[in-house]
Design a protein around this motif. Structure first.
Motif, PDB file in Angstrom:
ATOM      1  N   SER A  49      14.042  -5.159   5.684  1.00 27.59           N
ATOM      2  CA  SER A  49      13.229  -5.370   4.380  1.00 27.59           C
ATOM      3  C   SER A  49      13.058  -4.031   3.585  1.00 27.59           C
ATOM      4  O   SER A  49      13.243  -3.947   2.455  1.00 27.59           O
ATOM      5  N   LYS A  50      13.143  -2.931   4.457  1.00 26.93           N
ATOM      6  CA  LYS A  50      13.181  -1.462   3.782  1.00 26.93           C
ATOM      7  C   LYS A  50      14.430  -1.302   3.093  1.00 26.93           C
ATOM      8  O   LYS A  50      14.431  -0.867   1.918  1.00 26.93           O
ATOM      9  N   ARG A 121      14.323 -12.191   2.294  1.00 20.22           N
ATOM     10  CA  ARG A 121      13.393 -13.031   2.851  1.00 20.22           C
ATOM     11  C   ARG A 121      12.170 -12.475   3.445  1.00 20.22           C
ATOM     12  O   ARG A 121      11.007 -12.676   3.425  1.00 20.22           O
ATOM     13  N   GLU A 122      12.668 -11.273   4.378  1.00 23.80           N
ATOM     14  CA  GLU A 122      11.693 -10.299   5.110  1.00 23.80           C
ATOM     15  C   GLU A 122      10.696  -9.731   4.354  1.00 23.80           C
ATOM     16  O   GLU A 122       9.735  -9.678   4.271  1.00 23.80           O
ATOM     17  N   LEU A 123      11.724  -9.114   3.170  1.00 23.77           N
ATOM     18  CA  LEU A 123      10.675  -8.237   2.085  1.00 23.77           C
ATOM     19  C   LEU A 123       9.768  -9.192   1.471  1.00 23.77           C
ATOM     20  O   LEU A 123       8.663  -8.930   1.290  1.00 23.77           O
ATOM     21  N   THR A 126       6.732 -10.175   3.430  1.00 26.98           N
ATOM     22  CA  THR A 126       5.832  -8.831   3.883  1.00 26.98           C
ATOM     23  C   THR A 126       4.551  -9.394   3.318  1.00 26.98           C
ATOM     24  O   THR A 126       4.477  -9.560   2.261  1.00 26.98           O
ATOM     25  N   PRO A 127       3.560  -9.257   4.159  1.00 31.19           N
ATOM     26  CA  PRO A 127       2.081  -9.606   3.765  1.00 31.19           C
ATOM     27  C   PRO A 127       1.734  -8.588   2.303  1.00 31.19           C
ATOM     28  O   PRO A 127       1.860  -7.584   2.434  1.00 31.19           O
ATOM     29  N   GLY A 128       1.504  -9.596   1.346  1.00 31.88           N
ATOM     30  CA  GLY A 128       0.940  -8.984   0.064  1.00 31.88           C
ATOM     31  C   GLY A 128       2.203  -8.760  -0.897  1.00 31.88           C
ATOM     32  O   GLY A 128       1.803  -8.592  -2.125  1.00 31.88           O
ATOM     33  N   VAL A 129       3.343  -8.597  -0.563  1.00 33.44           N
ATOM     34  CA  VAL A 129       4.396  -8.404  -1.577  1.00 33.44           C
ATOM     35  C   VAL A 129       4.589  -9.686  -2.419  1.00 33.44           C
ATOM     36  O   VAL A 129       4.596  -9.409  -3.736  1.00 33.44           O
ATOM     37  N   ASN A 130       4.680 -10.671  -1.938  1.00 32.68           N
ATOM     38  CA  ASN A 130       4.957 -12.052  -2.765  1.00 32.68           C
ATOM     39  C   ASN A 130       3.909 -12.222  -3.717  1.00 32.68           C
ATOM     40  O   ASN A 130       4.061 -12.469  -4.997  1.00 32.68           O
TER      41      ASN A 130
END
Length: 152
Positions: A49-50, A121-123, A126-130
């Motif tokens: 994700s990074k 998908r992982e990015l 990540t909590p808060g990203v979407n």
């Protein structure tokens, strides 16, 4: 009030990034893609994700908006290469070997595409990203501009 919630829900659905999952060319490619996705560890997923965030930030559309530290990008690229190598050559070798014998490029494309989809998908997951992606522009939308979508 009810119409406002309906519009907000509709805008959130429109605004949510969707990931198109390209179908694999054949069953072997599909099995390799599934293996790469399922064998990635939680640590792999965090690193991926990074990596994908930095790749997106390094893209032409992001030029002049985001600055990426070249050393951090190089380190993330190396980490991703190690993850890819382990997944293909160790964890999913049984699926990669027959594809490599048939058409090596196809094997690498299937595994690489699966890894990239997993990273995005992982990015997004990540909590808060979407939520931040949606909120970043939805708060600037004029709901009246979208009223026709829910009117009968």
């Amino acid at each position: 009030m009810k119409k406002t919630l309906g519009i907000a829900s509709l805008l959130a659905m429109i605004a949510t990034p969707a990931l198109a999952q390209a179908p694999a060319v054949d069953e072997g490619s599909q099995k390799l893609a599934e293996c790469v996705t399922t064998k990635a560890t939680a640590e792999d997923k965090a690193a991926l994700s990074k990596w994908v965030a930095v790749e997106i930030a390094s893209s032409v559309p992001a030029a002049g908006v985001v600055t990426v530290d070249p050393e951090k990008k190089a380190a993330l690229d190396k980490d991703t290469a190690k993850i890819f190598t382990r997944l293909v050559m160790t964890d999913c070798f049984e699926f990669a070997k027959p594809l490599a014998k048939q058409n090596g490029n196809q094997a690498f494309r299937a595994a690489g595409a699966a890894l990239s989809r997993l990273a995005v998908r992982e990015l997004i997951a990540t909590p808060g990203v979407n939520g931040a992606i949606v909120r970043s522009y939805v708060s600037n939308l004029n709901q009246q501009d979208f009223i026709r979508l829910i009117q009968q």
